[in-house]
Write a protein that holds these residues in place. Sequence first.
Motif, PDB file in Angstrom:
ATOM      1  N   LEU A  72      -8.742  -3.592   0.738  1.00 50.76           N
ATOM      2  CA  LEU A  72      -9.626  -2.526   0.274  1.00 50.76           C
ATOM      3  C   LEU A  72     -10.950  -3.150  -0.156  1.00 50.76           C
ATOM      4  N   CYS A  79     -11.081   3.117  -5.099  1.00 53.69           N
ATOM      5  CA  CYS A  79      -9.864   2.466  -4.596  1.00 53.69           C
ATOM      6  C   CYS A  79      -8.656   3.392  -4.680  1.00 53.69           C
ATOM      7  N   ALA A  83      -6.326   4.548  -1.621  1.00 55.41           N
ATOM      8  CA  ALA A  83      -4.889   4.270  -1.637  1.00 55.41           C
ATOM      9  C   ALA A  83      -4.083   5.541  -1.392  1.00 55.41           C
ATOM     10  N   GLN A  84      -4.519   6.621  -1.986  1.00 57.23           N
ATOM     11  CA  GLN A  84      -3.837   7.898  -1.776  1.00 57.23           C
ATOM     12  C   GLN A  84      -3.923   8.326  -0.315  1.00 57.23           C
ATOM     13  N   SER A  87      -1.587   5.954   1.909  1.00 59.95           N
ATOM     14  CA  SER A  87      -0.219   5.723   1.450  1.00 59.95           C
ATOM     15  C   SER A  87       0.830   6.012   2.516  1.00 59.95           C
ATOM     16  N   VAL A  96      -0.942  -5.008   0.595  1.00 66.85           N
ATOM     17  CA  VAL A  96      -2.197  -4.325   0.278  1.00 66.85           C
ATOM     18  C   VAL A  96      -2.882  -5.103  -0.835  1.00 66.85           C
ATOM     19  N   ASP A  98      -7.084  -5.892  -2.720  1.00 72.15           N
ATOM     20  CA  ASP A  98      -8.441  -5.375  -2.880  1.00 72.15           C
ATOM     21  C   ASP A  98      -9.354  -6.539  -3.208  1.00 72.15           C
ATOM     22  N   VAL A 110      -4.490   2.442  -8.103  1.00 71.47           N
ATOM     23  CA  VAL A 110      -3.919   2.196  -6.776  1.00 71.47           C
ATOM     24  C   VAL A 110      -2.392   2.151  -6.792  1.00 71.47           C
ATOM     25  N   HIS A 113       0.173   4.889  -5.762  1.00 72.14           N
ATOM     26  CA  HIS A 113       0.176   5.387  -4.383  1.00 72.14           C
ATOM     27  C   HIS A 113       0.782   4.398  -3.385  1.00 72.14           C
ATOM     28  N   ILE A 114       1.217   3.235  -3.864  1.00 68.35           N
ATOM     29  CA  ILE A 114       1.778   2.227  -2.965  1.00 68.35           C
ATOM     30  C   ILE A 114       3.287   2.427  -2.857  1.00 68.35           C
ATOM     31  N   PHE A 120       1.828  -4.721  -3.173  1.00 73.26           N
ATOM     32  CA  PHE A 120       0.461  -4.607  -3.685  1.00 73.26           C
ATOM     33  C   PHE A 120       0.140  -5.841  -4.513  1.00 73.26           C
TER      34      PHE A 120
END
Length: 235
Positions: A72, A79, A83-84, A87, A96, A98, A110, A113-114, A120
């Motif tokens: 990201l 962010c 992410a949403q 997802s 994922v 950033d 974030v 939504h992972i 993440f």
Amino acid sequence: MAFEPFEKVALIGLGLIGSSLSHVMRREKLAKAISGHARSAATRDRAMELDLADTMHEHAADAVRDADLVVLCVPVGVCGLVAQAISGALKPGAIVTDVGSVKAAVIRDVAPHIPDNVHFVPGHPIAGTEYSGPDSGFASLFENRWCILTPLSGSDDGATARLTAFWKACGSDVDVMGAEHHDRVLSITSHLPQLIAFNIVTTAADLEEVSQQEVIKYSAGGFRDFTRIAASDPT
């Protein structure tokens, strides 16, 4: 040990950091395929002209499909929205990360939504210039610069190790720390100097009795450094 390239990396955002990642991945062969997303059609077209990605997508979800690594490269304030949006399209087992300069806020926005089957691992490459956009990137941006990773409690160690190896292959030195500690350290080393720079440059611009020509003519290196910092993107 040679870095095992990712099959596909998705770059969400092709500004300075995203475009520089593309250049270094091309040079070091860190990804077999690169997909990209940018909001504006002009940026998407320019990214393809610069060979920053093999495919460019109007929608972020389309860019991340089948990607092993999703980066990201967008302002920290959006962010969570990104992410949403991605997802439901994330590949099981994908990583994922950033590139934001604050970590606690990114994790807050974030992480919810992972999916559970996606890793993440927040990150912050401490590298940049005052320039932005797809034309601003260059492959050596991360060389001999720190990249800090702030994995969440209970994060997969293998994903953190894989991302560490990736950033090292980009030329960075890598450190791992907690998100709150990162934010305390960077508030002193990065955010405070930028705030001071903004205020100094604004003050100089507001002094009506001092002409712009005089400011430029009599500026020493220190003031020029402040103007460079103030010109950089605070996000």
